[in-house]
Motif scaffolding. Structure first.
Motif, PDB file in Angstrom:
ATOM      1  N   ALA A  37      -4.656  -6.095  11.289  1.00  0.00           N
ATOM      2  CA  ALA A  37      -5.034  -5.169  10.404  1.00  0.00           C
ATOM      3  C   ALA A  37      -4.016  -4.863   9.527  1.00  0.00           C
ATOM      4  N   VAL A  38      -2.752  -4.788  10.115  1.00  0.00           N
ATOM      5  CA  VAL A  38      -1.591  -4.314   9.345  1.00  0.00           C
ATOM      6  C   VAL A  38      -1.236  -5.282   8.096  1.00  0.00           C
ATOM      7  N   LEU A  39      -1.472  -6.495   8.496  1.00  0.00           N
ATOM      8  CA  LEU A  39      -1.177  -7.587   7.505  1.00  0.00           C
ATOM      9  C   LEU A  39      -2.262  -7.696   6.377  1.00  0.00           C
ATOM     10  N   SER A  40      -3.428  -7.608   6.938  1.00  0.00           N
ATOM     11  CA  SER A  40      -4.309  -7.492   5.943  1.00  0.00           C
ATOM     12  C   SER A  40      -4.194  -6.483   4.683  1.00  0.00           C
ATOM     13  N   LEU A  41      -3.946  -5.394   5.357  1.00  0.00           N
ATOM     14  CA  LEU A  41      -3.673  -4.055   4.356  1.00  0.00           C
ATOM     15  C   LEU A  41      -2.361  -4.273   3.520  1.00  0.00           C
ATOM     16  N   VAL A  42      -1.333  -4.951   4.057  1.00  0.00           N
ATOM     17  CA  VAL A  42      -0.250  -5.404   3.295  1.00  0.00           C
ATOM     18  C   VAL A  42      -0.664  -6.135   2.033  1.00  0.00           C
ATOM     19  N   PHE A  43      -1.502  -7.288   2.494  1.00  0.00           N
ATOM     20  CA  PHE A  43      -1.914  -8.207   1.567  1.00  0.00           C
ATOM     21  C   PHE A  43      -2.821  -7.552   0.683  1.00  0.00           C
ATOM     22  N   ALA A  58      -9.745  -6.038 -10.231  1.00  0.00           N
ATOM     23  CA  ALA A  58     -10.794  -5.406  -9.067  1.00  0.00           C
ATOM     24  C   ALA A  58     -10.224  -4.973  -7.942  1.00  0.00           C
ATOM     25  N   TRP A  59      -8.830  -5.598  -7.576  1.00  0.00           N
ATOM     26  CA  TRP A  59      -8.199  -5.113  -6.539  1.00  0.00           C
ATOM     27  C   TRP A  59      -7.527  -3.738  -6.700  1.00  0.00           C
ATOM     28  N   GLN A  60      -6.775  -3.685  -7.968  1.00  0.00           N
ATOM     29  CA  GLN A  60      -6.386  -2.457  -8.310  1.00  0.00           C
ATOM     30  C   GLN A  60      -7.186  -1.364  -8.518  1.00  0.00           C
ATOM     31  N   SER A  61      -8.461  -1.671  -8.918  1.00  0.00           N
ATOM     32  CA  SER A  61      -9.591  -0.611  -8.901  1.00  0.00           C
ATOM     33  C   SER A  61      -9.880  -0.147  -7.800  1.00  0.00           C
ATOM     34  N   ALA A  62     -10.178  -0.925  -6.581  1.00  0.00           N
ATOM     35  CA  ALA A  62     -10.472  -0.541  -4.969  1.00  0.00           C
ATOM     36  C   ALA A  62      -9.322   0.139  -4.662  1.00  0.00           C
ATOM     37  N   LEU A  63      -8.196  -0.072  -4.731  1.00  0.00           N
ATOM     38  CA  LEU A  63      -6.838   0.642  -4.471  1.00  0.00           C
ATOM     39  C   LEU A  63      -6.815   2.075  -4.856  1.00  0.00           C
ATOM     40  N   GLU A  64      -7.105   2.106  -6.265  1.00  0.00           N
ATOM     41  CA  GLU A  64      -7.023   3.397  -6.857  1.00  0.00           C
ATOM     42  C   GLU A  64      -8.096   4.180  -6.535  1.00  0.00           C
ATOM     43  N   SER A  65      -9.462   3.775  -6.167  1.00  0.00           N
ATOM     44  CA  SER A  65     -10.526   4.391  -5.804  1.00  0.00           C
ATOM     45  C   SER A  65     -10.150   5.199  -4.216  1.00  0.00           C
ATOM     46  N   VAL A  66      -9.796   4.380  -3.447  1.00  0.00           N
ATOM     47  CA  VAL A  66      -9.294   4.876  -2.233  1.00  0.00           C
ATOM     48  C   VAL A  66      -8.268   5.938  -2.300  1.00  0.00           C
ATOM     49  N   TYR A  67      -7.165   5.501  -3.086  1.00  0.00           N
ATOM     50  CA  TYR A  67      -6.242   6.876  -3.069  1.00  0.00           C
ATOM     51  C   TYR A  67      -6.694   8.072  -3.783  1.00  0.00           C
ATOM     52  N   PHE A  93      -5.832   6.718   7.513  1.00  0.00           N
ATOM     53  CA  PHE A  93      -7.344   6.420   7.251  1.00  0.00           C
ATOM     54  C   PHE A  93      -7.411   4.875   6.668  1.00  0.00           C
ATOM     55  N   THR A  94      -6.649   4.444   6.127  1.00  0.00           N
ATOM     56  CA  THR A  94      -6.653   2.707   5.799  1.00  0.00           C
ATOM     57  C   THR A  94      -6.303   1.786   7.170  1.00  0.00           C
ATOM     58  N   PHE A  95      -5.319   2.360   8.084  1.00  0.00           N
ATOM     59  CA  PHE A  95      -5.206   1.645   9.291  1.00  0.00           C
ATOM     60  C   PHE A  95      -6.447   1.783  10.015  1.00  0.00           C
ATOM     61  N   ILE A  96      -7.176   2.782  10.361  1.00  0.00           N
ATOM     62  CA  ILE A  96      -8.115   3.020  11.258  1.00  0.00           C
ATOM     63  C   ILE A  96      -9.525   2.277  10.574  1.00  0.00           C
ATOM     64  N   LEU A  97      -9.656   2.288   9.167  1.00  0.00           N
ATOM     65  CA  LEU A  97     -10.651   1.829   8.741  1.00  0.00           C
ATOM     66  C   LEU A  97     -10.462   0.265   8.643  1.00  0.00           C
ATOM     67  N   ALA A  98      -9.268  -0.306   8.646  1.00  0.00           N
ATOM     68  CA  ALA A  98      -9.055  -1.611   8.734  1.00  0.00           C
ATOM     69  C   ALA A  98      -9.163  -2.192  10.130  1.00  0.00           C
ATOM     70  N   CYS A  99      -9.010  -1.429  11.210  1.00  0.00           N
ATOM     71  CA  CYS A  99      -9.260  -1.871  12.489  1.00  0.00           C
ATOM     72  C   CYS A  99     -10.707  -1.949  12.781  1.00  0.00           C
ATOM     73  N   ASN A 100     -11.314  -0.884  12.185  1.00  0.00           N
ATOM     74  CA  ASN A 100     -12.789  -0.900  12.587  1.00  0.00           C
ATOM     75  C   ASN A 100     -13.591  -1.899  11.840  1.00  0.00           C
ATOM     76  N   MET A 101     -13.076  -2.217  10.638  1.00  0.00           N
ATOM     77  CA  MET A 101     -13.946  -3.216   9.843  1.00  0.00           C
ATOM     78  C   MET A 101     -13.772  -4.782  10.338  1.00  0.00           C
TER      79      MET A 101
END
Length: 249
Positions: A37-43, A58-67, A93-101
């Motif tokens: 999960a942590v490595l997925s977030l880093v990637f 697309a990736w930058q838009s997704a990150l900016e939306s989460v931020y 938030f991002t760690f828990i979301l990554a683990c859940n997904m």
């Protein structure tokens, strides 16, 4: 004829060691998927920030939306003083979301379905919030447990109730996340096993197995929504607790 015993729906939550060093350290499947999960977030962050531009991909838009989502939540709950804690809320938030997904992927492991993990997260945050409160207010922080305008006769009882309620925040944070993730995955396994058993019987029973299978697909979509919702609830409760620590509300 060999009798096939169906697997327990709780076998998916078993923690198994992958390798161990003596008896003091063991790298388990829970540790592995937390690391994934942590490595997925880093990637994901790398893809979003590599060659970032004014016109986002697309990736930058997704990150900016989460931020922006987390930033708006922090400002709405804490105010401008909460921006210094934005990295904490964002990471939580991002760690828990990554683990859940990640737990929704077949044959994976749901890290947040274990109370020891969620309790560790909740306890760490609880200790940090109290350190912030003590640093901000000193001994005046204890006035948080004494509501204004009460009589001295009722004060001991209300203070005790307030302290118990305050300490229960750790249990509330931990159990809410753990219970929702574990119960949802267990229900999916039960219904999937029920559908498989019906389909193996043949005839009309096999045809009727479509019903629990359809329910599994519907619940999978619901579980994806719950995976996001539980990460959001955990993060917003941390914001509320930080707001209490900063403003003594």
């Amino acid at each position: 004829m060999r009798l096939v015993v169906p697997l327990s729906p709780f076998e998916q939550f078993e923690i198994n060691p992958i390798f161990s060093i003596n008896t003091s350290f063991a790298f388990t499947n829970s540790s592995l998927f937390a690391l994934i999960a942590v490595l997925s977030l880093v990637f994901f962050f790398y893809l979003a920030t590599y060659k970032s531009s004014i016109v986002p991909n697309a990736w930058q838009s997704a990150l900016e939306s989460v931020y922006e989502f987390i930033s708006g939540m922090v400002y709405g709950q804490i105010g401008s003083k909460g921006y210094k804690y934005l990295p904490l809320i964002f990471t939580t938030f991002t760690f828990i979301l990554a683990c859940n997904m990640l737990g929704m992927v077949p044959y994976s492991f749901t890290v947040t379905s274990h109370l020891v993990i969620t309790l560790g997260l909740a306890m760490s945050i609880f200790i940090g919030v109290n350190i912030i409160a003590a640093n901000q207010h000193g001994l005046h922080f204890f006035s948080f447990f004494l509501p204004q305008g009460i009589s001295l006769a009722l004060a001991p009882f209300l203070v005790l109730i307030e302290i118990i309620s305050y300490l229960f925040r750790v249990v509330s944070l931990a159990v809410r996340l753990f219970a929702n993730m574990m119960s949802g995955h267990a229900l999916l396994k039960i219904l999937a096993g029920f559908s498989w058993t019906m389909s193996s019987k043949g005839g009309l029973i096999a045809v009727a197995s479509i019903i629990p299978l359809a329910i599994v697909f519907a619940l999978t979509g619901l579980e994806l929504a719950i995976a996001f919702l539980q990460a959001y609830v955990f993060a917003i409760l941390v914001c509320i607790y930080l707001n209490d620590a900063i403003h003594l509300h």
